[in-house]
Scaffold this motif. Structure first.
Motif, PDB file in Angstrom:
ATOM      1  N   THR A 101     -17.171   9.954   7.812  1.00  0.00           N
ATOM      2  CA  THR A 101     -16.120  10.211   6.817  1.00  0.00           C
ATOM      3  C   THR A 101     -14.855  10.692   7.517  1.00  0.00           C
ATOM      4  O   THR A 101     -14.878  11.014   8.703  1.00  0.00           O
ATOM      5  N   ARG A 102     -13.789  10.738   6.747  1.00  0.00           N
ATOM      6  CA  ARG A 102     -12.554  11.296   7.302  1.00  0.00           C
ATOM      7  C   ARG A 102     -11.785  12.015   6.222  1.00  0.00           C
ATOM      8  O   ARG A 102     -11.855  11.676   5.043  1.00  0.00           O
ATOM      9  N   PHE A 103     -11.038  13.013   6.660  1.00  0.00           N
ATOM     10  CA  PHE A 103     -10.143  13.725   5.762  1.00  0.00           C
ATOM     11  C   PHE A 103      -8.746  13.431   6.275  1.00  0.00           C
ATOM     12  O   PHE A 103      -8.481  13.596   7.466  1.00  0.00           O
ATOM     13  N   ALA A 104      -7.864  12.945   5.388  1.00  0.00           N
ATOM     14  CA  ALA A 104      -6.575  12.431   5.862  1.00  0.00           C
ATOM     15  C   ALA A 104      -5.381  13.140   5.222  1.00  0.00           C
ATOM     16  O   ALA A 104      -4.735  12.597   4.334  1.00  0.00           O
ATOM     17  N   PRO A 105      -5.100  14.370   5.651  1.00  0.00           N
ATOM     18  CA  PRO A 105      -3.984  15.093   5.027  1.00  0.00           C
ATOM     19  C   PRO A 105      -2.622  14.720   5.612  1.00  0.00           C
ATOM     20  O   PRO A 105      -2.543  14.210   6.728  1.00  0.00           O
ATOM     21  N   ASN A 106      -1.592  14.995   4.855  1.00  0.00           N
ATOM     22  CA  ASN A 106      -0.244  14.925   5.421  1.00  0.00           C
ATOM     23  C   ASN A 106      -0.004  16.294   6.057  1.00  0.00           C
ATOM     24  O   ASN A 106      -0.349  17.305   5.440  1.00  0.00           O
ATOM     25  N   PRO A 107       0.583  16.345   7.238  1.00  0.00           N
ATOM     26  CA  PRO A 107       0.808  17.669   7.850  1.00  0.00           C
ATOM     27  C   PRO A 107       2.026  18.345   7.226  1.00  0.00           C
ATOM     28  O   PRO A 107       3.096  18.402   7.821  1.00  0.00           O
ATOM     29  N   PHE A 137      -4.423  12.859  10.589  1.00  0.00           N
ATOM     30  CA  PHE A 137      -3.137  13.241   9.991  1.00  0.00           C
ATOM     31  C   PHE A 137      -2.320  12.009   9.638  1.00  0.00           C
ATOM     32  O   PHE A 137      -2.108  11.131  10.485  1.00  0.00           O
ATOM     33  N   GLU A 138      -1.892  11.963   8.405  1.00  0.00           N
ATOM     34  CA  GLU A 138      -1.048  10.858   7.953  1.00  0.00           C
ATOM     35  C   GLU A 138       0.396  11.289   8.098  1.00  0.00           C
ATOM     36  O   GLU A 138       0.925  12.028   7.281  1.00  0.00           O
ATOM     37  N   ASP A 139       0.989  10.856   9.187  1.00  0.00           N
ATOM     38  CA  ASP A 139       2.331  11.340   9.518  1.00  0.00           C
ATOM     39  C   ASP A 139       3.239  10.191   9.933  1.00  0.00           C
ATOM     40  O   ASP A 139       3.920  10.261  10.945  1.00  0.00           O
ATOM     41  N   LEU A 278       3.207   2.006   6.142  1.00  0.00           N
ATOM     42  CA  LEU A 278       3.004   2.821   4.940  1.00  0.00           C
ATOM     43  C   LEU A 278       1.530   3.197   4.844  1.00  0.00           C
ATOM     44  O   LEU A 278       0.669   2.610   5.506  1.00  0.00           O
ATOM     45  N   TYR A 279       1.287   4.144   3.961  1.00  0.00           N
ATOM     46  CA  TYR A 279      -0.058   4.693   3.801  1.00  0.00           C
ATOM     47  C   TYR A 279      -1.165   3.639   3.693  1.00  0.00           C
ATOM     48  O   TYR A 279      -2.143   3.692   4.438  1.00  0.00           O
ATOM     49  N   ASN A 280      -1.018   2.676   2.779  1.00  0.00           N
ATOM     50  CA  ASN A 280      -2.130   1.745   2.539  1.00  0.00           C
ATOM     51  C   ASN A 280      -2.495   0.949   3.783  1.00  0.00           C
ATOM     52  O   ASN A 280      -3.667   0.678   4.033  1.00  0.00           O
ATOM     53  N   VAL A 295     -15.454   6.583   2.180  1.00  0.00           N
ATOM     54  CA  VAL A 295     -14.121   7.140   1.938  1.00  0.00           C
ATOM     55  C   VAL A 295     -14.200   7.946   0.650  1.00  0.00           C
ATOM     56  O   VAL A 295     -14.646   7.447  -0.374  1.00  0.00           O
ATOM     57  N   ILE A 296     -13.815   9.220   0.735  1.00  0.00           N
ATOM     58  CA  ILE A 296     -13.716  10.024  -0.494  1.00  0.00           C
ATOM     59  C   ILE A 296     -12.256  10.410  -0.631  1.00  0.00           C
ATOM     60  O   ILE A 296     -11.660  10.939   0.322  1.00  0.00           O
ATOM     61  N   ARG A 297     -11.674  10.105  -1.760  1.00  0.00           N
ATOM     62  CA  ARG A 297     -10.288  10.507  -1.969  1.00  0.00           C
ATOM     63  C   ARG A 297     -10.030  10.815  -3.433  1.00  0.00           C
ATOM     64  O   ARG A 297     -10.839  10.495  -4.293  1.00  0.00           O
ATOM     65  N   GLY A 298      -8.903  11.448  -3.688  1.00  0.00           N
ATOM     66  CA  GLY A 298      -8.538  11.823  -5.048  1.00  0.00           C
ATOM     67  C   GLY A 298      -8.395  10.590  -5.923  1.00  0.00           C
ATOM     68  O   GLY A 298      -8.019   9.520  -5.438  1.00  0.00           O
ATOM     69  N   LYS A 299      -8.679  10.757  -7.206  1.00  0.00           N
ATOM     70  CA  LYS A 299      -8.682   9.570  -8.067  1.00  0.00           C
ATOM     71  C   LYS A 299      -7.295   8.989  -8.308  1.00  0.00           C
ATOM     72  O   LYS A 299      -7.166   7.877  -8.778  1.00  0.00           O
ATOM     73  N   GLU A 300      -6.254   9.763  -7.905  1.00  0.00           N
ATOM     74  CA  GLU A 300      -4.907   9.195  -8.027  1.00  0.00           C
ATOM     75  C   GLU A 300      -4.725   8.013  -7.075  1.00  0.00           C
ATOM     76  O   GLU A 300      -3.758   7.272  -7.157  1.00  0.00           O
ATOM     77  N   HIS A 301      -5.685   7.828  -6.167  1.00  0.00           N
ATOM     78  CA  HIS A 301      -5.595   6.727  -5.203  1.00  0.00           C
ATOM     79  C   HIS A 301      -6.350   5.474  -5.636  1.00  0.00           C
ATOM     80  O   HIS A 301      -6.472   4.536  -4.849  1.00  0.00           O
ATOM     81  N   GLU A 302      -6.857   5.465  -6.856  1.00  0.00           N
ATOM     82  CA  GLU A 302      -7.670   4.317  -7.295  1.00  0.00           C
ATOM     83  C   GLU A 302      -6.983   2.974  -7.047  1.00  0.00           C
ATOM     84  O   GLU A 302      -7.590   2.051  -6.517  1.00  0.00           O
TER      85      GLU A 302
HETATM   86  N1  GLU Z   1      -2.955  11.489   2.508  1.00  0.00           N
HETATM   87  C1  GLU Z   1      -3.718  11.074   1.376  1.00  0.00           C
HETATM   88  C2  GLU Z   1      -3.931  12.275   0.474  1.00  0.00           C
HETATM   89  O1  GLU Z   1      -3.833  13.402   0.940  1.00  0.00           O
HETATM   90  C3  GLU Z   1      -5.032  10.504   1.844  1.00  0.00           C
HETATM   91  C4  GLU Z   1      -5.666   9.605   0.878  1.00  0.00           C
HETATM   92  C5  GLU Z   1      -6.943   8.997   1.459  1.00  0.00           C
HETATM   93  O2  GLU Z   1      -7.869   9.743   1.729  1.00  0.00           O
HETATM   94  O3  GLU Z   1      -6.984   7.784   1.653  1.00  0.00           O
HETATM   95  O4  GLU Z   1      -4.127  12.143  -0.702  1.00  0.00           O
END
Ligand code: GLU
Length: 404
Positions: A101-107, A137-139, A278-280, A295-302
């Motif tokens: 898995t991965r956690f992908a935050p913006n810094p 890190f999504e930067d 870009l992100y996608n 991949v686990i992410r917030g549902k706003e990313h559906e």
């Molecule tokens: N940077 C995105 C967020 O924080 C990551 C989304 C994802 O995990 O694909 O929501």
């Protein structure tokens, strides 16, 4: 009213309040289910009577303000075992499957309680089915999401404090050559093109569902224009797009942008690059490159998962298993990260680690144990419902752990 009916009415009130507190609105079905376990005799009452009582309680709970619900709910206790259930098994993961898995935050600041949910769920699954948990890190947007240097460090520290077992930390701004390689490949295979239409023109085309002339230009022409994105085109003059489906019911999916030009120095790479993914694009490429199978992410990313499916299709890759989860909102006042930022700038909070701030650092200062946050998040599960943070429940778990 019979004695059983009284008991049902009391239980209905309690669970309707709880349901409204957790999810913003109480639902009759959810409350009914809880009644049967709390008042076994409820089965003996006719359904119309039972439903009448529950309907009334749900209606009442939904008519209350959040503050009123909060004060009412304090009068009740809820069974502890509800908080101790583990995460569900993954149907696709068999004996010996490693879940990566991965956690992908913006810094962009400290970790909020909302972010920590995704991080903990990912880490937890990579422990349950021993695999790797990465931080990525999504930067790649130095302009509108300018990375904060300190945040790279602070987020990792918070994750470590939460007990996350980080196998490796990646920064997307250091992976541009990988993204460029795939862009080149996609243009060569006719799956992507460089578009020089004006923003308005393209918006119009996407709305109407029609492809522009750039979409049909030759591969060589596109390769030349791709080259020029790195050198002579100016910001806003050209973007690289993935060919998806110009008739897709959701216009944002139609030929979405993979890369654009940003002429702003990046805190880590300076002015070495000006063509940024870009992100996608970056997320999908990386999930494959890093061998992520969950991949686990917030549902706003559906909708982003739908967009990314086209990229996977174009490259002939299998899209990873994906779970989109509901968000834990800190409170009405701090529903978004920007609310915390505003409170800090106005002096209502002393900083991101103010004990009143709904950040991991704030909770740490308040004396909440990392295990309490983990237990709370795990109990919140992997469903799609958003919920408000139930601070009383978190504190109860915390007290319980302190006794051990
Ligand atoms: N940077 C995105 C967020 O924080 C990551 C989304 C994802 O995990 O694909 O929501």
């Amino acid at each position: 009213m019979s004695e059983t009916e009284d008991k049902i009415a009391e239980a209905a009130k309690k669970f309707a309040l709880k349901n409204a507190f957790d999810y913003g609105k109480a639902q009759v079905g959810t409350v009914l289910n809880k009644i049967f376990s709390e008042v076994p005799k409820a089965k003996e009452i006719g359904f119309p009577v039972l439903k009448g009582i529950v309907d009334k309680a749900v209606k009442e709970a939904n008519s209350l303000s959040r503050e009123a619900i909060e004060s009412e709910i304090g009068k009740y206790t809820f069974p502890e075992h509800e908080q101790r259930e583990g995460l569900p098994e993954l149907a696709w993961a068999g004996e010996g499957t490693s879940v990566n898995t991965r956690f992908a935050p913006n810094p962009s600041g400290y970790l909020t309680i909302g972010h920590s949910k995704v991080a903990i769920l990912c880490d937890e699954y990579s422990k349950k089915y021993p695999g790797k948990f990465f931080v990525r890190f999504e930067d790649t947007d130095p302009k509108t999401k300018e990375p904060i240097l300190e945040a790279y460090k602070l987020i990792v520290e918070d994750l470590e404090w939460l007990g996350c077992n980080i196998a490796k930390v990646f920064k997307q701004s250091e992976r541009l050559e990988i993204y460029y390689r795939y862009a080149q490949k996609l243009i060569e295979s006719g799956h992507a093109y460089v578009c020089t239409c004006s923003k308005e023109e393209m918006q119009n085309n996407r709305r109407e569902g029609i492809g522009c002339a750039c979409r049909d230009s030759s591969i060589q022409d596109n390769l030349d224009k791709w080259e020029k994105m790195g050198t002579s085109f100016k910001e806003g003059e050209a973007v690289a797009r993935l060919k998806t489906d110009m008739q897709h019911p959701n216009p944002s999916v139609r030929d979405w942008i993979m890369f654009r030009i940003i002429d702003k120095s990046h805190p880590l790479t300076g002015s070495r690059y000006r063509v940024w993914p870009l992100y996608n694009f970056a997320a999908a490429i990386d999930d494959h490159e890093m061998d992520i199978n969950l991949v686990i992410r917030g549902k706003e990313h559906e909708i982003n998962s739908v967009k990314q499916a086209y990229l996977y299709g174009a490259l002939g890759w299998k899209q990873p298993n994906t779970i989109e989860v509901g968000i834990i909102k800190a409170s009405k006042d701090f529903a978004h990260k920007s609310d915390i930022r505003k409170a800090i700038s106005e002096g209502a909070l002393s900083g991101w680690d103010d004990p009143r701030a709904p950040t991991v650092a704030g909770f740490r200062k308040r004396g909440i144990l990392p295990m309490a946050i983990r237990e709370y998040v795990i109990a919140s599960g992997i469903g799609k419902n958003d919920s408000y943070l139930d601070i009383k429940k978190l504190e109860a778990i915390n007290r319980d752990l302190q006794k051990k």
